[in-house]
Design a protein around this motif. Structure first.
Motif, PDB file in Angstrom:
ATOM      1  N   THR A 159     -49.251  15.304  -8.073  1.00  0.00           N
ATOM      2  CA  THR A 159     -49.567  13.894  -7.890  1.00  0.00           C
ATOM      3  C   THR A 159     -48.799  13.373  -6.682  1.00  0.00           C
ATOM      4  N   HIS A 160     -49.367  12.430  -5.981  1.00  0.00           N
ATOM      5  CA  HIS A 160     -48.680  11.840  -4.827  1.00  0.00           C
ATOM      6  C   HIS A 160     -47.687  10.792  -5.330  1.00  0.00           C
ATOM      7  N   VAL A 161     -46.387  11.105  -5.209  1.00  0.00           N
ATOM      8  CA  VAL A 161     -45.338  10.203  -5.690  1.00  0.00           C
ATOM      9  C   VAL A 161     -44.339   9.958  -4.565  1.00  0.00           C
ATOM     10  N   PRO A 162     -44.449   8.818  -3.876  1.00  0.00           N
ATOM     11  CA  PRO A 162     -43.498   8.504  -2.798  1.00  0.00           C
ATOM     12  C   PRO A 162     -42.070   8.418  -3.322  1.00  0.00           C
ATOM     13  N   ASP A 163     -41.129   8.627  -2.450  1.00  0.00           N
ATOM     14  CA  ASP A 163     -39.711   8.588  -2.826  1.00  0.00           C
ATOM     15  C   ASP A 163     -39.357   7.280  -3.518  1.00  0.00           C
ATOM     16  N   SER A 164     -38.583   7.381  -4.610  1.00  0.00           N
ATOM     17  CA  SER A 164     -38.192   6.181  -5.353  1.00  0.00           C
ATOM     18  C   SER A 164     -36.685   6.031  -5.481  1.00  0.00           C
ATOM     19  N   ASP A 165     -35.935   7.044  -5.029  1.00  0.00           N
ATOM     20  CA  ASP A 165     -34.477   6.996  -5.222  1.00  0.00           C
ATOM     21  C   ASP A 165     -33.681   7.170  -3.941  1.00  0.00           C
ATOM     22  N   GLY A 166     -34.371   7.121  -2.796  1.00  0.00           N
ATOM     23  CA  GLY A 166     -33.663   7.312  -1.533  1.00  0.00           C
ATOM     24  C   GLY A 166     -33.049   8.695  -1.417  1.00  0.00           C
ATOM     25  N   GLY A 167     -33.596   9.650  -2.177  1.00  0.00           N
ATOM     26  CA  GLY A 167     -33.087  11.017  -2.131  1.00  0.00           C
ATOM     27  C   GLY A 167     -31.795  11.232  -2.893  1.00  0.00           C
ATOM     28  N   SER A 187     -38.574   8.532 -10.292  1.00  0.00           N
ATOM     29  CA  SER A 187     -39.266   7.305 -10.685  1.00  0.00           C
ATOM     30  C   SER A 187     -39.356   7.175 -12.204  1.00  0.00           C
ATOM     31  N   SER A 188     -39.462   8.294 -12.920  1.00  0.00           N
ATOM     32  CA  SER A 188     -39.449   8.260 -14.386  1.00  0.00           C
ATOM     33  C   SER A 188     -38.030   8.066 -14.907  1.00  0.00           C
ATOM     34  N   TRP A 189     -37.080   8.697 -14.236  1.00  0.00           N
ATOM     35  CA  TRP A 189     -35.685   8.569 -14.660  1.00  0.00           C
ATOM     36  C   TRP A 189     -35.209   7.118 -14.584  1.00  0.00           C
ATOM     37  N   GLU A 190     -35.762   6.377 -13.646  1.00  0.00           N
ATOM     38  CA  GLU A 190     -35.397   4.970 -13.520  1.00  0.00           C
ATOM     39  C   GLU A 190     -35.657   4.216 -14.820  1.00  0.00           C
ATOM     40  N   HIS A 191     -36.706   4.620 -15.555  1.00  0.00           N
ATOM     41  CA  HIS A 191     -37.067   3.941 -16.799  1.00  0.00           C
ATOM     42  C   HIS A 191     -36.386   4.555 -18.024  1.00  0.00           C
ATOM     43  N   PHE A 192     -36.199   5.872 -18.011  1.00  0.00           N
ATOM     44  CA  PHE A 192     -35.751   6.543 -19.224  1.00  0.00           C
ATOM     45  C   PHE A 192     -34.351   7.147 -19.128  1.00  0.00           C
ATOM     46  N   GLY A 193     -33.747   7.089 -17.976  1.00  0.00           N
ATOM     47  CA  GLY A 193     -32.439   7.707 -17.795  1.00  0.00           C
ATOM     48  C   GLY A 193     -31.373   7.091 -18.693  1.00  0.00           C
ATOM     49  N   ARG A 194     -30.523   7.929 -19.262  1.00  0.00           N
ATOM     50  CA  ARG A 194     -29.440   7.500 -20.141  1.00  0.00           C
ATOM     51  C   ARG A 194     -28.175   8.302 -19.822  1.00  0.00           C
ATOM     52  N   ASP A 195     -27.025   7.684 -20.072  1.00  0.00           N
ATOM     53  CA  ASP A 195     -25.747   8.385 -19.945  1.00  0.00           C
ATOM     54  C   ASP A 195     -25.345   8.899 -21.315  1.00  0.00           C
ATOM     55  N   ALA A 196     -25.257  10.204 -21.481  1.00  0.00           N
ATOM     56  CA  ALA A 196     -24.894  10.778 -22.783  1.00  0.00           C
ATOM     57  C   ALA A 196     -23.566  11.524 -22.742  1.00  0.00           C
ATOM     58  N   ASN A 197     -23.009  11.732 -21.565  1.00  0.00           N
ATOM     59  CA  ASN A 197     -21.754  12.489 -21.500  1.00  0.00           C
ATOM     60  C   ASN A 197     -20.540  11.597 -21.245  1.00  0.00           C
ATOM     61  N   GLY A 198     -20.761  10.273 -21.274  1.00  0.00           N
ATOM     62  CA  GLY A 198     -19.643   9.349 -21.228  1.00  0.00           C
ATOM     63  C   GLY A 198     -18.976   9.156 -19.881  1.00  0.00           C
ATOM     64  N   ASP A 199     -19.646   9.553 -18.791  1.00  0.00           N
ATOM     65  CA  ASP A 199     -19.018   9.366 -17.480  1.00  0.00           C
ATOM     66  C   ASP A 199     -19.488   8.102 -16.779  1.00  0.00           C
ATOM     67  N   GLY A 200     -20.349   7.328 -17.459  1.00  0.00           N
ATOM     68  CA  GLY A 200     -20.806   6.064 -16.889  1.00  0.00           C
ATOM     69  C   GLY A 200     -21.964   6.190 -15.928  1.00  0.00           C
ATOM     70  N   VAL A 201     -22.498   7.403 -15.745  1.00  0.00           N
ATOM     71  CA  VAL A 201     -23.597   7.632 -14.811  1.00  0.00           C
ATOM     72  C   VAL A 201     -24.736   8.339 -15.539  1.00  0.00           C
ATOM     73  N   ALA A 202     -25.939   7.825 -15.394  1.00  0.00           N
ATOM     74  CA  ALA A 202     -27.126   8.495 -15.943  1.00  0.00           C
ATOM     75  C   ALA A 202     -27.654   9.451 -14.885  1.00  0.00           C
ATOM     76  N   ASP A 203     -27.488  10.744 -15.127  1.00  0.00           N
ATOM     77  CA  ASP A 203     -27.787  11.752 -14.112  1.00  0.00           C
ATOM     78  C   ASP A 203     -28.785  12.775 -14.664  1.00  0.00           C
ATOM     79  N   PRO A 204     -29.997  12.847 -14.107  1.00  0.00           N
ATOM     80  CA  PRO A 204     -31.000  13.792 -14.617  1.00  0.00           C
ATOM     81  C   PRO A 204     -30.620  15.251 -14.383  1.00  0.00           C
ATOM     82  N   ASN A 205     -29.623  15.482 -13.529  1.00  0.00           N
ATOM     83  CA  ASN A 205     -29.168  16.846 -13.274  1.00  0.00           C
ATOM     84  C   ASN A 205     -28.146  17.325 -14.296  1.00  0.00           C
ATOM     85  N   GLN A 206     -27.681  16.431 -15.175  1.00  0.00           N
ATOM     86  CA  GLN A 206     -26.661  16.784 -16.174  1.00  0.00           C
ATOM     87  C   GLN A 206     -27.348  16.975 -17.522  1.00  0.00           C
TER      88      GLN A 206
END
Length: 263
Positions: A159-167, A187-206
Motif C-alpha cells: 500500500t502507498h503509505v507516505p512517511d508519518s514519523d519523520g523516519g 502511522s499505526s503505531w501513532e494510534h496503538f503504541g504503548r509503553d510496556a517496559n516502563g521507560d516512558g517511551v512507546a517504541d515499536p522496536n521494543q
C-alpha cells in the motif's frame, strides 16, 4: 605427464565435491531454522477458533515501576524450551495479556494469540529477511540487527503509505516501513503504541511495547476475542489475509499445547 594431469583432475573433482557437500550441509542446517528438533514427536495441533488458551499467566503487578515483564521470568523459563519461543518474547506476550486484562476487560486476549502473530511476523524478533544474519533480542528487548520492512511505496504489492514519523522509527523520511518484532508501521503505531517496559517511551522496536501495542490493536472497538467472530475480526484487522489468519491460529494452537509452531 598423464599421471600429473590425472592428479590435477582428481584434486579438482575433490574440491567440487567438497563444495557441493558444504552447500548441502548449509542447506540442511538452514532447513531446521524455526523448526522443532526432528527427534521430537509433536502432537496434532488443535484447529480451534479462537485458539485454545495457553498456559495461565501468573498475576503480577503490571503497574509497578520498571520492566514488569521481568517478573514473569520463572514462568517463561518453563515454557521457552517447550515452545521454542525466546523467553524474553514470552514474557512480553504474558505481560501484555495481563495489561490487556486490566485495560480492556471484555477483550479476553490470550498471550498465545500474540505469540502466533509474533511467530508469523518475525519469528519473535529473529527474522529480518536475511537467513544468514538473523536478529536476536538484546537484553533490553530490541532486535539486533533491527527489523525494518521494505518501503510502502505502492510497489511490490504494498500500500502507498507516505512517511508519518519523520523516519524516527523506520529510518525512512519518504515512506513508512513496518518495524520491530510485531511489524508495526509508524502511522499505526501513532494510534496503538504503548509503553510496556516502563521507560516512558512507546517504541515499536521494543518487544514489550510492541506486544502491548498489538494487544491494543486487537482489542480495539471493544472486541471479544473469546468468540470466533471477535477473534477473526481482530486478526484480519492486523492483516487482511485469510492465509495470515490460518497461520496465526495454527501457531497459537501449537503454543497452547506447549509445542513449537511449524508453519
Amino acid at each position: 605427464m598423464t599421471q600429473g594431469l590425472r592428479r590435477i583432475g582428481g584434486c579438482g573433482l575433490g574440491i567440487v565435491l567438497a563444495i557441493i557437500l558444504i552447500i548441502s550441509l548449509v542447506a540442511w542446517s538452514l532447513s531446521f531454522l524455526d523448526k522443532p528438533s526432528p527427534f521430537r514427536q509433536l502432537s496434532p495441533v488443535p484447529e480451534d477458533l479462537p485458539p485454545v488458551g495457553g498456559a495461565e499467566v501468573p498475576n503480577i503487578d503490571v503497574e509497578a515501576p520498571g520492566r514488569t515483564a521481568d517478573k514473569l521470568t520463572w514462568w517463561s523459563d518453563q515454557l521457552a524450551d517447550a515452545t521454542s519461543i525466546p523467553a524474553q518474547a514470552l514474557r512480553a506476550y504474558g505481560n501484555a495479556e495481563l495489561i490487556a486484562r486490566q485495560s480492556w476487560p471484555n477483550c479476553n486476549l490470550r498471550w498465545n494469540t500474540l505469540a502466533g502473530i509474533g511467530w508469523v511476523e518475525t519469528r519473535h524478533g529473529t527474522y529480518n529477511g536475511n537467513i544468514f544474519h538473523r536478529s536476536s533480542l538484546d537484553e533490553n528487548g530490541h532486535p539486533e540487527p533491527p527489523i525494518v520492512g521494505i518501503p510502502l511505496d505502492g510497489t511490490n504489492n504494498t500500500t502507498h503509505v507516505p512517511d508519518s514519523d519523520g523516519g524516527v522509527f523506520d529510518g525512512d523520511t519518504e515512506f513508512d516501513r513496518a518495524v520491530g518484532p510485531m511489524q508495526f508501521i509508524p502511522s499505526s503505531w501513532e494510534h496503538f503504541g504503548r509503553d510496556a517496559n516502563g521507560d516512558g517511551v512507546a517504541d515499536p522496536n521494543q518487544i514489550d511495547d510492541a506486544a502491548l501495542g498489538a494487544a491494543a490493536l486487537l482489542c480495539f472497538g471493544d472486541r471479544d476475542l473469546s468468540t470466533p467472530e471477535g477473534w477473526r475480526s481482530a486478526i484480519l484487522n492486523y492483516n487482511q489475509s485469510e492465509d495470515y489468519l490460518r497461520k496465526v491460529a495454527a501457531a497459537a494452537n501449537s503454543y497452547a499445547i506447549e509445542q513449537p509452531a511449524t508453519s
